[in-house]
Write a protein that holds these residues in place. Structure first.
Motif, short mmCIF file in Angstrom:
data_model
loop_
_atom_site.label_atom_id
_atom_site.label_comp_id
_atom_site.label_asym_id
_atom_site.label_seq_id
_atom_site.Cartn_x
_atom_site.Cartn_y
_atom_site.Cartn_z
N UNK A 258 5.64 -1.28 11.29
CA UNK A 258 4.41 -1.06 10.55
C UNK A 258 4.52 -1.53 9.10
N UNK A 259 5.73 -1.51 8.54
CA UNK A 259 5.90 -1.90 7.14
C UNK A 259 5.58 -3.38 6.92
N UNK A 260 6.22 -4.32 7.66
CA UNK A 260 5.81 -5.72 7.48
C UNK A 260 4.37 -5.99 7.92
N UNK A 261 3.91 -5.28 8.98
CA UNK A 261 2.54 -5.48 9.44
C UNK A 261 1.55 -5.09 8.35
N UNK A 262 1.73 -3.93 7.74
CA UNK A 262 0.81 -3.50 6.70
C UNK A 262 1.00 -4.28 5.40
N UNK A 263 2.22 -4.79 5.18
CA UNK A 263 2.41 -5.68 4.03
C UNK A 263 1.57 -6.94 4.20
N UNK A 264 1.61 -7.49 5.42
CA UNK A 264 0.83 -8.70 5.70
C UNK A 264 -0.67 -8.41 5.67
N UNK A 265 -1.08 -7.26 6.22
CA UNK A 265 -2.49 -6.91 6.22
C UNK A 265 -2.98 -6.63 4.79
N UNK A 266 -2.09 -6.03 3.96
CA UNK A 266 -2.44 -5.83 2.56
C UNK A 266 -2.61 -7.16 1.84
N UNK A 267 -1.72 -8.11 2.15
CA UNK A 267 -1.83 -9.46 1.60
C UNK A 267 -3.13 -10.12 2.04
N UNK A 268 -3.44 -10.02 3.33
CA UNK A 268 -4.67 -10.61 3.87
C UNK A 268 -5.91 -9.98 3.22
N UNK A 269 -5.92 -8.64 3.10
CA UNK A 269 -7.06 -7.96 2.50
C UNK A 269 -7.22 -8.34 1.03
#
Length: 567
Positions: A258-269
């Motif tokens: 979840x950490x890299x996934x949410x890092x990427x989703x935070x970047x995308x957002x």
């Protein structure tokens, strides 16, 4: 009943059974089977949907009172009886033999267009299959099943070597994405969203229901693969430690992923938020003849407040977008949507996106591959145990037939409407059947076979009797929770219209998805998918009852002292 007497009978009948090369290979196989796509795209989706860290509360509660007890039970019965799923349940009681049978571009983003039109060539309705099978997807499916067959040719004896790579490679990729993700702009926004609990969502019954169901997907309970794996263990093996180890690694993986996934989703957002601001800044600069660079992302809010106060009539005529970072973070995606759209949109914004894309999708492939090892073994092991095929048919041929039949069934997912069918199979072919199977597993072991008999076997295998935690969860808490979850799940589904979202370029609000209700014949298939894996439980019980009624009831080929046969 003496524990030694019970287990000596099992050892005597199963002493020639193959075994794992070593304990590490066995644990890796269990972890590879349990850790799958659900850890990478289903768990993060629930965290995003249900208030970030708030979802962890019902998740860990369900893990402790439902997941770990069931995992321990499955590993224990497989190791004790040294058979696959069907053989185990027929040994416990002939009445339970049925349990083992479960088994368009300018209007949309470039990523959406490529996924739905170029890759899937998706139809606007589930009843439309377009040009039939999509040849590129069929070739990918053929290649996947060929690779899978080469790995599982001789069951666990062959994939035991491949598991060293398929079970560990995803962690290597996740670690790379973790390091890269934390260096991306906006990554902290995604992590804050993940760890900030919105406790009000805990009042929603659906949160607890999804947490309980997620445990089954996360630990791969009820599929039969864990029973098959543990059946190749030595009798003197501490399955309690194995169960806790696999459960802890699995849950750690979900959080770690979840950490890299949410890092990427935070970047995308953040990127989407900045794009939104830049479009509005351009409109404002052109409308009010403001010099470029005067309005920036940092002072945008101040400029909006100033213009609203001084030029309200003119600014209201502009088609300014609503730019809210929180809204972009709230835009969740699950399953293929997370992997092939949301995550991909983030990857294409990164330097050298091709490398990151190859790593990411290779990770997804190995996750699915290691999970499929367990699924194939859960079918192959009962076939071999029950001697369904004559001895002259080699194991390689049986495995080939299993893979071929599975491939033919999977062809439906390569049609234009295949993505809709995938969603149906994922929702209706797994959740309810797994709840039913797990419930009867607990009832069969604790009440039909007998909790004391089961504990005698565990004492022989591990050297100590199960403590009060295992007794309470196996006998009371876990069955009650499964029953409540099942009733709640059915009640919630019956209150809703069965519908699905379609990608329809002719829809008035496109690129927004069009929601359609399932046709009657599709609803029938949904019900069939729920009934098919579980119908063997009552049918087998009825068959055994009639058989015993006419004097044909007998013990199942071992010297196990089982009071259930006296029914």
């Amino acid at each position: 009943m003496e524990a030694n007497g019970v287990n000596d009978g099992v050892l005597e009948n199963k002493e020639e059974r193959a075994k794992w090369d070593n304990k590490f290979q066995y644990i890796l196989s269990c972890v590879g089977f349990a850790v799958g796509l659900g850890n990478v795209w289903r768990f993060p989706y629930f965290c995003q949907t249900y208030g970030g860290g708030a979802f962890l509360i019902p998740y860990f509660i369900a893990l402790i009172i439902e997941g770990i007890p069931l995992l321990h039970l499955e590993l224990a019965i497989g190791q004790h009886f040294r058979r696959g799923s069907i053989g185990v349940w027929r040994s416990i009681s002939p009445y339970l033999g049925g349990i083992g049978f479960i088994k368009e571009c300018e209007q949309s983003t470039s990523v959406d267009y490529f996924w739905y039109r170029e890759t899937l060539n998706i139809s606007p309705d589930i009843s439309l299959i377009g040009d039939g099978l999509q040849w590129r997807m069929v070739l990918c499916l053929v290649a996947t099943w060929l690779i899978l067959y080469l790995c599982v040719t001789r069951g666990f004896e062959s994939f035991g070597k491949a598991i060293y790579f398929t079970a560990t490679f995803p962690y290597f990729v996740l670690l790379i994405f973790l390091v890269r993700g934390l260096t991306l702009p906006g990554a902290i926004n995604g992590l804050v969203y993940l760890i900030t609990p919105e406790l009000t969502v805990l009042s929603q019954p659906r949160v607890w229901l999804d947490a309980a169901v997620q445990i089954f997907f996360s630990l791969s309970l009820g599929f039969g693969g864990l029973i098959a794996f543990s059946s190749y263990n030595s009798m003197k093996n501490n399955c309690e430690v194995d169960a806790v180890t696999v459960a802890v690694i699995n849950s750690f993986t979900s959080i770690f992923a979840s950490i890299p996934v949410f890092s990427m989703l935070g970047f995308k957002a953040t990127m989407a938020f900045w794009d939104c601001l830049n479009e509005n800044i351009l409109l404002l600069s052109n409308e009010f003849d403001i010099q470029d660079g005067n309005i920036t992302k940092e002072n945008y809010v101040s400029w909006i407040s100033y213009l609203n106060a001084t030029q309200y009539d003119r600014i209201t005529l502009l088609d300014l977008k609503s730019c809210d970072l929180q809204n972009f973070l709230n835009q969740g995606a699950s399953g293929t949507g997370l992997a092939f759209i949301a995550f991909t949109e983030a990857i294409v914004r990164m330097p050298v996106p091709q490398i990151w894309a190859i790593l990411f999708f290779l990770m997804l492939f190995t996750l699915g591959l290691s999970s499929m090892f367990g699924n194939i073994e859960s079918i192959l092991t009962p076939f071999l145990d029950l001697k369904v095929f004559p001895k002259y048919i080699p194991k390689e041929m049986i495995t080939a037939m299993i893979c071929l039949v599975s491939f033919l069934f999977a062809l439906i997912f390569t049609t234009s409407s295949g993505n809709y069918w995938l969603a149906i199979f994922d929702k209706y072919g797994t959740a309810l059947p797994l709840l039913i199977v797990a419930f009867f597993e607990l009832i069969g072991v604790t009440y039909m076979y007998g909790i004391n008999n089961f504990c005698d076997g565990l004492e022989f295998m591990t050297g100590r009797r199960p403590n009060i935690y295992w007794h309470v969860t196996w006998r009371f808490i876990s069955p009650l929770l499964l029953f409540i979850v099942f009733v709640a799940y059915v009640a919630i589904e019956m209150q809703q219209h069965l519908s699905y979202e379609t990608w329809n370029p002719d829809y008035a609000e496109f690129p927004k998805k069009e929601e359609k209700e399932y046709a009657g014949w599709v609803i029938f298939i949904c019900a069939f998918l729920v009934i098919l894996p579980t119908i063997f439980i009552p049918l087998t019980a009825l068959y055994q009852f009639i058989k015993c009624k006419f004097g044909g009831c007998q013990k199942e080929g071992s010297s196990i002292d089982n009071p259930a046969f006296e029914l």
